[in-house]
Design a protein around this motif. Structure first.
Motif, PDB file in Angstrom:
ATOM      1  N   GLN A  96       0.832  -1.195   0.000  1.00 15.46           N
ATOM      2  CA  GLN A  96       0.000   0.000   0.000  1.00 15.46           C
ATOM      3  C   GLN A  96       0.874   1.256   0.000  1.00 15.46           C
ATOM      4  N   PRO A  97       0.965   1.953  -1.144  1.00 11.79           N
ATOM      5  CA  PRO A  97       1.699   3.226  -1.145  1.00 11.79           C
ATOM      6  C   PRO A  97       0.971   4.270  -0.296  1.00 11.79           C
ATOM      7  N   PHE A  98       1.724   5.190   0.285  1.00 14.53           N
ATOM      8  CA  PHE A  98       1.135   6.276   1.068  1.00 14.53           C
ATOM      9  C   PHE A  98       2.173   7.376   1.232  1.00 14.53           C
ATOM     10  N   GLY A  99       1.715   8.526   1.688  1.00 17.54           N
ATOM     11  CA  GLY A  99       2.609   9.634   1.974  1.00 17.54           C
ATOM     12  C   GLY A  99       2.405  10.112   3.390  1.00 17.54           C
ATOM     13  N   PHE A 100       3.460  10.629   3.981  1.00 19.84           N
ATOM     14  CA  PHE A 100       3.360  11.161   5.342  1.00 19.84           C
ATOM     15  C   PHE A 100       3.023  12.648   5.230  1.00 19.84           C
ATOM     16  N   ARG A 101       1.756  12.981   5.443  1.00 16.07           N
ATOM     17  CA  ARG A 101       1.329  14.371   5.337  1.00 16.07           C
ATOM     18  C   ARG A 101       0.035  14.579   6.101  1.00 16.07           C
ATOM     19  N   GLU A 102      -0.217  15.835   6.468  1.00 12.22           N
ATOM     20  CA  GLU A 102      -1.444  16.191   7.176  1.00 12.22           C
ATOM     21  C   GLU A 102      -1.872  17.579   6.718  1.00 12.22           C
ATOM     22  N   ILE A 103      -3.150  17.723   6.400  1.00 10.34           N
ATOM     23  CA  ILE A 103      -3.688  19.020   5.997  1.00 10.34           C
ATOM     24  C   ILE A 103      -4.816  19.388   6.948  1.00 10.34           C
ATOM     25  N   TRP A 104      -4.891  20.674   7.314  1.00  8.50           N
ATOM     26  CA  TRP A 104      -5.962  21.139   8.190  1.00  8.50           C
ATOM     27  C   TRP A 104      -6.259  22.596   7.875  1.00  8.50           C
ATOM     28  N   SER A 105      -7.371  23.081   8.397  1.00  6.74           N
ATOM     29  CA  SER A 105      -7.748  24.477   8.201  1.00  6.74           C
ATOM     30  C   SER A 105      -7.734  25.193   9.541  1.00  6.74           C
ATOM     31  N   ASP A 106      -7.399  26.468   9.492  1.00  5.84           N
ATOM     32  CA  ASP A 106      -7.413  27.326  10.676  1.00  5.84           C
ATOM     33  C   ASP A 106      -7.921  28.687  10.221  1.00  5.84           C
ATOM     34  N   GLY A 107      -9.153  29.012  10.618  1.00  3.28           N
ATOM     35  CA  GLY A 107      -9.771  30.224  10.112  1.00  3.28           C
ATOM     36  C   GLY A 107     -10.041  30.091   8.631  1.00  3.28           C
ATOM     37  N   ILE A 108      -9.493  31.015   7.843  1.00  7.14           N
ATOM     38  CA  ILE A 108      -9.694  30.983   6.391  1.00  7.14           C
ATOM     39  C   ILE A 108      -8.506  30.357   5.662  1.00  7.14           C
ATOM     40  N   SER A 109      -7.562  29.814   6.404  1.00  9.40           N
ATOM     41  CA  SER A 109      -6.329  29.322   5.794  1.00  9.40           C
ATOM     42  C   SER A 109      -6.216  27.811   5.861  1.00  9.40           C
ATOM     43  N   PHE A 110      -5.587  27.229   4.831  1.00 14.91           N
ATOM     44  CA  PHE A 110      -5.211  25.821   4.837  1.00 14.91           C
ATOM     45  C   PHE A 110      -3.747  25.697   5.233  1.00 14.91           C
ATOM     46  N   TYR A 111      -3.452  24.621   5.958  1.00 14.13           N
ATOM     47  CA  TYR A 111      -2.082  24.326   6.351  1.00 14.13           C
ATOM     48  C   TYR A 111      -1.752  22.904   5.936  1.00 14.13           C
ATOM     49  N   LEU A 112      -0.661  22.766   5.207  1.00 13.46           N
ATOM     50  CA  LEU A 112      -0.150  21.454   4.827  1.00 13.46           C
ATOM     51  C   LEU A 112       1.172  21.250   5.534  1.00 13.46           C
ATOM     52  N   ASN A 113       1.217  20.225   6.391  1.00 17.61           N
ATOM     53  CA  ASN A 113       2.425  19.939   7.168  1.00 17.61           C
ATOM     54  C   ASN A 113       2.935  21.176   7.894  1.00 17.61           C
ATOM     55  N   GLY A 114       2.000  21.954   8.434  1.00 16.34           N
ATOM     56  CA  GLY A 114       2.348  23.116   9.230  1.00 16.34           C
ATOM     57  C   GLY A 114       2.639  24.373   8.454  1.00 16.34           C
ATOM     58  N   VAL A 115       2.598  24.322   7.127  1.00 15.67           N
ATOM     59  CA  VAL A 115       2.901  25.481   6.291  1.00 15.67           C
ATOM     60  C   VAL A 115       1.609  26.007   5.660  1.00 15.67           C
ATOM     61  N   ARG A 116       1.343  27.299   5.853  1.00 12.91           N
ATOM     62  CA  ARG A 116       0.144  27.912   5.289  1.00 12.91           C
ATOM     63  C   ARG A 116       0.193  27.837   3.769  1.00 12.91           C
ATOM     64  N   GLN A 117      -0.912  27.398   3.168  1.00 10.88           N
ATOM     65  CA  GLN A 117      -0.978  27.200   1.723  1.00 10.88           C
ATOM     66  C   GLN A 117      -2.065  28.077   1.107  1.00 10.88           C
ATOM     67  N   LYS A 118      -1.721  28.764   0.047  1.00  8.57           N
ATOM     68  CA  LYS A 118      -2.715  29.407  -0.803  1.00  8.57           C
ATOM     69  C   LYS A 118      -2.847  28.540  -2.044  1.00  8.57           C
ATOM     70  N   ILE A 119      -3.929  27.798  -2.115  1.00 13.02           N
ATOM     71  CA  ILE A 119      -4.055  26.750  -3.125  1.00 13.02           C
ATOM     72  C   ILE A 119      -4.703  27.302  -4.389  1.00 13.02           C
ATOM     73  N   ARG A 120      -4.009  27.172  -5.504  1.00 14.76           N
ATOM     74  CA  ARG A 120      -4.572  27.511  -6.816  1.00 14.76           C
ATOM     75  C   ARG A 120      -5.101  26.222  -7.430  1.00 14.76           C
ATOM     76  N   SER A 121      -6.357  26.241  -7.825  1.00 13.04           N
ATOM     77  CA  SER A 121      -7.000  24.974  -8.184  1.00 13.04           C
ATOM     78  C   SER A 121      -7.696  25.045  -9.528  1.00 13.04           C
ATOM     79  N   GLN A 122      -8.009  23.857 -10.042  1.00 17.44           N
ATOM     80  CA  GLN A 122      -8.819  23.699 -11.251  1.00 17.44           C
ATOM     81  C   GLN A 122     -10.064  22.942 -10.821  1.00 17.44           C
ATOM     82  N   TRP A 123     -11.131  23.677 -10.521  1.00 14.82           N
ATOM     83  CA  TRP A 123     -12.275  23.076  -9.846  1.00 14.82           C
ATOM     84  C   TRP A 123     -13.143  22.227 -10.755  1.00 14.82           C
ATOM     85  N   ALA A 124     -13.016  22.368 -12.056  1.00 17.91           N
ATOM     86  CA  ALA A 124     -13.834  21.553 -12.953  1.00 17.91           C
ATOM     87  C   ALA A 124     -13.157  20.236 -13.325  1.00 17.91           C
ATOM     88  N   GLY A 125     -12.032  19.916 -12.692  1.00 15.50           N
ATOM     89  CA  GLY A 125     -11.387  18.634 -12.930  1.00 15.50           C
ATOM     90  C   GLY A 125     -10.427  18.612 -14.096  1.00 15.50           C
TER      91      GLY A 125
END
Length: 264
Positions: A96-125
């Motif tokens: 089973q492949p996997f990665g060691f990572r954790e993402i969470w939100s705090d207020g209006i911000s996302f944090y990946l592995n403790g680093v605040r992320q501003k995520i640019r996305s493609q929402w239509a897939g």
């Protein structure tokens, strides 16, 4: 199931063994972690007595302070190798492949592995590569098409995330994203833009379906978010107060159940 916690520097593993035979069976379970195909850590063998026609669950909860985190620009992928040696019959092995990572939100911000992320996305897939793979039946060409498109989306179009908008069966997309570093929000089509119904059996089935989707994709390092449905609540507001109220309550119930199930 593999749960990694960056904040606690811990690894949790839950392995379910099934015995389809008519007699109870003893088995020794030995999980170990691989990095680039080489063993780096053994979680410890366990001997289990599995009842006939039943299951047995073994869990591991261990500190892992020197794990290399999975990052979009440095997607480190480990493998959990589980060897099962039964008292009778052939041995089995699961990878089973996997990665060691954790993402969470705090207020209006996302944090990946403790680093605040501003995520640019493609929402239509569009960044997933699913459409590009659809032109091929050969698995190698499908994977190549997904890899090329995801890589181009990351490097040339500045995408960090895409959702699998109203799609079913996106395992190839997630497998490649684990390696390219593209973050994924999984959204399956079966509970999207649904017509409202007062049928409680439908809503119970919808909830269970979303939990099965989590079970199918939750070990992928690239999968960092879930969708509880697409554009469901918009249509219900035009069908009267009763439909809007009950539909919204079920949508919130489904979202909460998915959040709890993700960490089980």
């Amino acid at each position: 199931n593999i749960v990694t916690s960056f904040r606690e520097q811990r690894l949790q593993v839950r392995i379910v063994l099934a015995n389809a035979g008519t007699d109870a069976q003893q088995a020794i379970v030995t999980p170990q972690l691989l990095d680039a195909g080489l063993p780096i850590r053994t979680l410890g063998p366990r001997q289990l007595q599995i009842p006939a026609g039943g299951t047995m669950t073994v869990t591991y909860d261990e500190p892992w302070g020197d794990a290399v985190p999975w990052w979009p620009d440095a997607p480190r992928v480990y493998v959990l190798q589980t060897d099962v040696k039964p008292e009778n019959g052939d041995a089995d092995q699961h990878l089973q492949p996997f990665g060691f990572r954790e993402i969470w939100s705090d207020g209006i911000s996302f944090y990946l592995n403790g680093v605040r992320q501003k995520i640019r996305s493609q929402w239509a897939g569009g960044a997933s590569g699913w459409s590009q793979a659809a032109a091929h039946w050969d698995p190698a060409k499908r994977y190549e098409a997904i890899w090329d498109w995801q890589t181009a989306s990351i490097e040339d179009r500045d995408h960090q995330m895409t959702r699998t908008h109203n799609l079913d069966g996106v395992s190839e997309v997630c497998e490649i994203a684990d390696e390219t570093g593209l973050m994924i929000k999984v959204e399956e089509a079966d509970v999207a833009q649904v017509k409202f119904t007062f049928d409680q059996e439908f809503w119970n089935n919808a909830l269970q379906h979303e939990l099965r989707v989590i079970d199918a994709y939750k070990n992928h390092a690239s999968v960092v978010m879930w969708s509880a449905g697409n554009e469901n609540m918009w249509g219900w507001i035009y069908q009267g107060e009763a439909a809007k109220t009950l539909g919204n309550r079920w949508q919130i119930k489904i979202a909460k159940a998915m959040r709890e199930h993700d960490l089980q």
